[in-house]
Design an enzyme around this catalytic site. Structure first.
Site, PDB file in Angstrom:
ATOM      1  N   LYS A  76      28.113  35.929  45.928  1.00  0.00           N
ATOM      2  CA  LYS A  76      29.592  35.452  45.564  1.00  0.00           C
ATOM      3  C   LYS A  76      30.593  36.340  46.425  1.00  0.00           C
ATOM      4  O   LYS A  76      30.471  37.470  45.943  1.00  0.00           O
ATOM      5  CB  LYS A  76      29.831  35.224  44.065  1.00  0.00           C
ATOM      6  N   GLU A  96      28.258  49.043  40.312  1.00  0.00           N
ATOM      7  CA  GLU A  96      29.328  49.934  40.984  1.00  0.00           C
ATOM      8  C   GLU A  96      30.470  49.463  40.505  1.00  0.00           C
ATOM      9  O   GLU A  96      31.216  48.562  40.950  1.00  0.00           O
ATOM     10  CB  GLU A  96      28.869  49.782  42.530  1.00  0.00           C
ATOM     11  N   CYS A 152      37.541  52.274  44.526  1.00  0.00           N
ATOM     12  CA  CYS A 152      37.004  52.871  43.237  1.00  0.00           C
ATOM     13  C   CYS A 152      36.891  54.146  43.324  1.00  0.00           C
ATOM     14  O   CYS A 152      36.678  54.943  42.123  1.00  0.00           O
ATOM     15  CB  CYS A 152      35.899  52.247  42.917  1.00  0.00           C
ATOM     16  N   GLU A 162      42.229  53.183  35.369  1.00  0.00           N
ATOM     17  CA  GLU A 162      42.059  52.756  36.729  1.00  0.00           C
ATOM     18  C   GLU A 162      43.205  52.102  37.231  1.00  0.00           C
ATOM     19  O   GLU A 162      43.338  51.047  36.768  1.00  0.00           O
ATOM     20  CB  GLU A 162      40.536  52.138  37.101  1.00  0.00           C
TER      21      GLU A 162
HETATM   22  P1  NAI Z   1      37.081  41.849  39.100  1.00  0.00           P
HETATM   23  O1  NAI Z   1      35.833  42.739  38.654  1.00  0.00           O
HETATM   24  O2  NAI Z   1      37.582  40.694  38.203  1.00  0.00           O
HETATM   25  O3  NAI Z   1      36.299  41.068  40.491  1.00  0.00           O
HETATM   26  C1  NAI Z   1      35.095  41.600  41.197  1.00  0.00           C
HETATM   27  C2  NAI Z   1      34.487  40.344  41.313  1.00  0.00           C
HETATM   28  O4  NAI Z   1      33.851  39.929  40.126  1.00  0.00           O
HETATM   29  C3  NAI Z   1      35.026  39.245  41.889  1.00  0.00           C
HETATM   30  O5  NAI Z   1      34.155  38.506  42.854  1.00  0.00           O
HETATM   31  C4  NAI Z   1      35.230  37.995  40.906  1.00  0.00           C
HETATM   32  O6  NAI Z   1      35.358  36.822  41.226  1.00  0.00           O
HETATM   33  C5  NAI Z   1      33.699  38.423  40.033  1.00  0.00           C
HETATM   34  N1  NAI Z   1      34.099  38.062  38.683  1.00  0.00           N
HETATM   35  C6  NAI Z   1      35.194  37.958  38.042  1.00  0.00           C
HETATM   36  N2  NAI Z   1      34.957  37.917  36.630  1.00  0.00           N
HETATM   37  C7  NAI Z   1      33.554  37.462  36.441  1.00  0.00           C
HETATM   38  C8  NAI Z   1      32.644  37.174  35.637  1.00  0.00           C
HETATM   39  N3  NAI Z   1      33.126  36.928  34.261  1.00  0.00           N
HETATM   40  N4  NAI Z   1      31.430  36.669  35.546  1.00  0.00           N
HETATM   41  C9  NAI Z   1      31.035  37.281  37.168  1.00  0.00           C
HETATM   42  N5  NAI Z   1      31.717  37.655  38.251  1.00  0.00           N
HETATM   43  C10 NAI Z   1      33.026  37.613  37.900  1.00  0.00           C
HETATM   44  O7  NAI Z   1      38.163  42.746  39.660  1.00  0.00           O
HETATM   45  P2  NAI Z   1      39.713  42.021  39.891  1.00  0.00           P
HETATM   46  O8  NAI Z   1      40.031  40.917  38.726  1.00  0.00           O
HETATM   47  O9  NAI Z   1      39.676  41.552  41.290  1.00  0.00           O
HETATM   48  O10 NAI Z   1      40.318  43.203  39.699  1.00  0.00           O
HETATM   49  C11 NAI Z   1      40.623  44.001  38.482  1.00  0.00           C
HETATM   50  C12 NAI Z   1      40.510  45.422  38.330  1.00  0.00           C
HETATM   51  O11 NAI Z   1      39.312  45.797  38.532  1.00  0.00           O
HETATM   52  C13 NAI Z   1      41.308  46.145  39.528  1.00  0.00           C
HETATM   53  O12 NAI Z   1      42.573  46.669  39.031  1.00  0.00           O
HETATM   54  C14 NAI Z   1      40.481  47.658  39.640  1.00  0.00           C
HETATM   55  O13 NAI Z   1      40.621  48.251  38.531  1.00  0.00           O
HETATM   56  C15 NAI Z   1      39.000  46.862  39.033  1.00  0.00           C
HETATM   57  N6  NAI Z   1      38.300  46.797  40.295  1.00  0.00           N
HETATM   58  C16 NAI Z   1      37.345  47.528  40.855  1.00  0.00           C
HETATM   59  C17 NAI Z   1      36.660  47.753  41.982  1.00  0.00           C
HETATM   60  C18 NAI Z   1      35.858  48.682  42.193  1.00  0.00           C
HETATM   61  O14 NAI Z   1      35.288  48.640  43.500  1.00  0.00           O
HETATM   62  N7  NAI Z   1      35.413  49.553  41.381  1.00  0.00           N
HETATM   63  C19 NAI Z   1      36.836  46.662  42.861  1.00  0.00           C
HETATM   64  C20 NAI Z   1      37.910  45.494  42.504  1.00  0.00           C
HETATM   65  C21 NAI Z   1      38.377  45.646  41.231  1.00  0.00           C
END
Ligand code: NAI
Ligand code: MG
Length: 506
Positions: A189, A263, A298, A400
């Site tokens: 996804k 991760e 991250c 973060e």
């Molecule tokens: P997110 O964790 O919501 O999104 C990452 C992925 O997970 C996207 O593909 C999203 O569609 C999917 N996702 C979201 N909710 C889900 C669910 N309930 N079940 C399955 N998949 C789901 O991150 P978002 O909203 O884009 O960013 C929010 C915060 O997350 C950022 O401010 C940051 O702090 C953190 N983040 C950390 C990352 C890392 O590499 N450690 C990467 C992106 C965000």
């Protein structure tokens, strides 16, 4: 080249915008319900295209296609699977610049400083894992002359992978390449904010892989990601993203005891000793803070522990160095720092900056809220911002931010700084800066993190097992061991070699 399929369109809900289909069972398709979502260029706040807004029924089709493709793919000799990955790498290499532009356009990450490097990484990832195919080896045990005991590294089955938007192509390739190399099939996804480069990579893969081995679905987290995590036919989940969503993935997996690799986030400490008050360390801090990716990383070294004896002098140099970075349109060659991914993240980052400004103990060293007029208001442009503060205990030093906001904290005592560094629920990366190698390595060993860099602030490298401790995640990927641990199961076979001769029947 035969990737023209990607240019096919599905009926577009959003009028004039090009529609990019997703990949299920080797076919380019829209969502069953016909819904689309709009992908935006955050540097210009302009829509680029639409992609399918997939829901549970689409996820189900993709998972069933992957399940059907699995028996055939798992029986392809590993070296032949690897050879296909090497061909994918070659073809991606030819299209590297195109890939870089797609990444820059949809993520807002600057083409010159970020997106080109990411496109190159994608090529390397397919080549690296393609070359490792022969290493999917088992072991034998010396259990005596009458016993043959050996292990096989078998693929797990259908892998469900979910990636975020901050390095979408790199993270997608780090899931696709090892999963497929090890003989699994995969439903990936893409992030709703950055699916385009991932779809291009899928197009190249599709030229070489049997239908259903790689499926890419596009959509929102709750509508598309959650059904993937919950799907009973998905045997392994590999997720990169926020800690909150990571926990929900693990909960979903626990229902059927599916293994997970997570991760997640970080709040990584950077510890500077007095002898590192030098230009190379300053450059390293700029790199480790990932200012040129708007710090949407991250592994950003976002807690800067500077020894009190060099605190002001080091910060002065850091400000001078950071000030040289040019903020602007991601696609311009002159740009060092591009834009934040979307309106939501932008206002989140601004909220943190405002919190810092409102706190009387914190001193604004550089930056602040984004400009309210001028060319930078065309996109979601944040300014590199540094606060100096005595404490590791306030919101900006603990959460973060995922934006260019750095907190500098003074320290005097080595044990105390390590305590502060470890006083976090995260444990992804850490950075140590000192010319005294004994001191630096002692510190590296004391810090609770999955990855420590000494005197450098660069990005992850293929071949290193990468992942976090504490709430930064579970499992390791990116290496040979990562592929074996995350994308295979070990089967043990014991054979009795002393079966007596056939009984003679009269
Ligand atoms: P997110 O964790 O919501 O999104 C990452 C992925 O997970 C996207 O593909 C999203 O569609 C999917 N996702 C979201 N909710 C889900 C669910 N309930 N079940 C399955 N998949 C789901 O991150 P978002 O909203 O884009 O960013 C929010 C915060 O997350 C950022 O401010 C940051 O702090 C953190 N983040 C950390 C990352 C890392 O590499 N450690 C990467 C992106 C965000
Ligand atoms: Mg989200």
């Amino acid at each position: 080249m035969t990737t023209g399929a990607l240019e096919q369109t599905v009926p577009a809900a959003a009028g004039h915008l090009p529609a990019r289909p997703m990949l299920i069972a080797g076919r380019w398709c829209g969502a069953v319900a016909g819904e689309m979502l709009v992908v935006e260029n955050p540097g210009r706040r302009q829509p680029i295209c639409t992609v399918p807004r997939a829901r549970a029924e689409d996820v189900n089709r993709a998972v069933e296609a992957a399940a059907q493709a699995f028996p055939g793919w798992s029986r392809v000799p590993a070296r032949d699977r690897g050879r296909l990955l090497l061909r994918i790498a070659d073809q991606l290499e030819v299209r590297q610049e195109e890939l870089a532009r797609l990444i820059a356009e949809e993520t807002g990450n600057a083409l010159r400083t970020q997106a080109r490097g990411e496109a190159k990484f994608v090529v390397d990832a397919f080549r690296y894992f393609g070359g490792l195919a022969s290493e999917l080896r088992g072991t034998t045990l010396p259990l005596g002359k009458d016993m043959l005991s050996y292990t096989r590294r078998e693929p797990i089955g259908v892998v469900g992978a979910i990636v975020p938007w901050n390095a979408p192509a790199q993270l997608a390739s780090l899931k696709i390449a090892p999963a497929v190399c090890a003989g699994n099939t995969i439903v990936l996804k893409a992030a709703e904010d950055a699916p385009v480069a991932v779809l291009m990579i899928a197009g190249v893969c599709q030229d070489h892989l049997p239908p259903g081995v790689l499926n890419v679905v596009t959509g929102y987290g709750a509508e598309c990601g959650a059904p993937l995590a919950e799907h009973p036919l998905v045997r392994k989940l590999s997720f990169t993203g926020s800690t909150a969503v990571g926990k929900s993935i693990m909960r979903a997996a626990s229902d059927r005891l599916a293994p997970v690799s997570l991760e997640l986030g970080g709040k990584s400490p950077s510890i500077v000793f007095p002898d590192a008050n030098e230009a190379w360390a300053v450059d390293g801090i700029v790199a480790s803070m990932r200012f040129t990716r708007q710090s949407q990383s991250c592994t950003a070294g976002s807690r800067l522990f500077l020894h009190r004896s060099i605190f002001d002098a080091f910060l002065e140099r850091l400000v001078a160095q950071t000030d040289k970075l040019v903020i602007g349109d991601p696609l311009e060659e002159s740009t060092d720092i591009g834009s934040i991914i979307n309106a939501k993240q932008f206002s989140k980052v601004c909220g943190y900056v405002q919190d810092g400004l409102d706190r009387k103990e914190a001193r604004l060293v550089m930056g602040g809220l984004p400009p309210s007029e001028g060319p930078l208001t065309k996109g979601y442009y944040a300014r590199p911002t540094i606060f100096a503060d005595m404490s590791n205990d306030w919101r900006l030093a603990r959460e973060e931010i995922f934006g260019p906001v750095l907190v500098a904290i003074p320290w005097e005592d080595e044990a105390a700084v390590i305590r502060m560094a470890n006083d976090s629920h995260y444990g992804l990366a850490a950075y140590v800066w000192s010319r005294d190698i004994g001191q630096a390595l002692r510190t590296a060993h004391e810090v609770e993190a999955g990855w420590v860099q000494v005197n450098q602030g660069g990005g992850q490298m293929l071949g290193q097992s990468y992942g976090g401790v504490k709430q930064s995640g579970i499992g390791r990927e990116m290496s040979l061991e990562g592929m074996l641990d995350s994308f295979t199961e070990t089967k043990t076979v014991n054979v009795n070699l002393a079966v007596p001769p056939p009984e003679t029947r009269h």
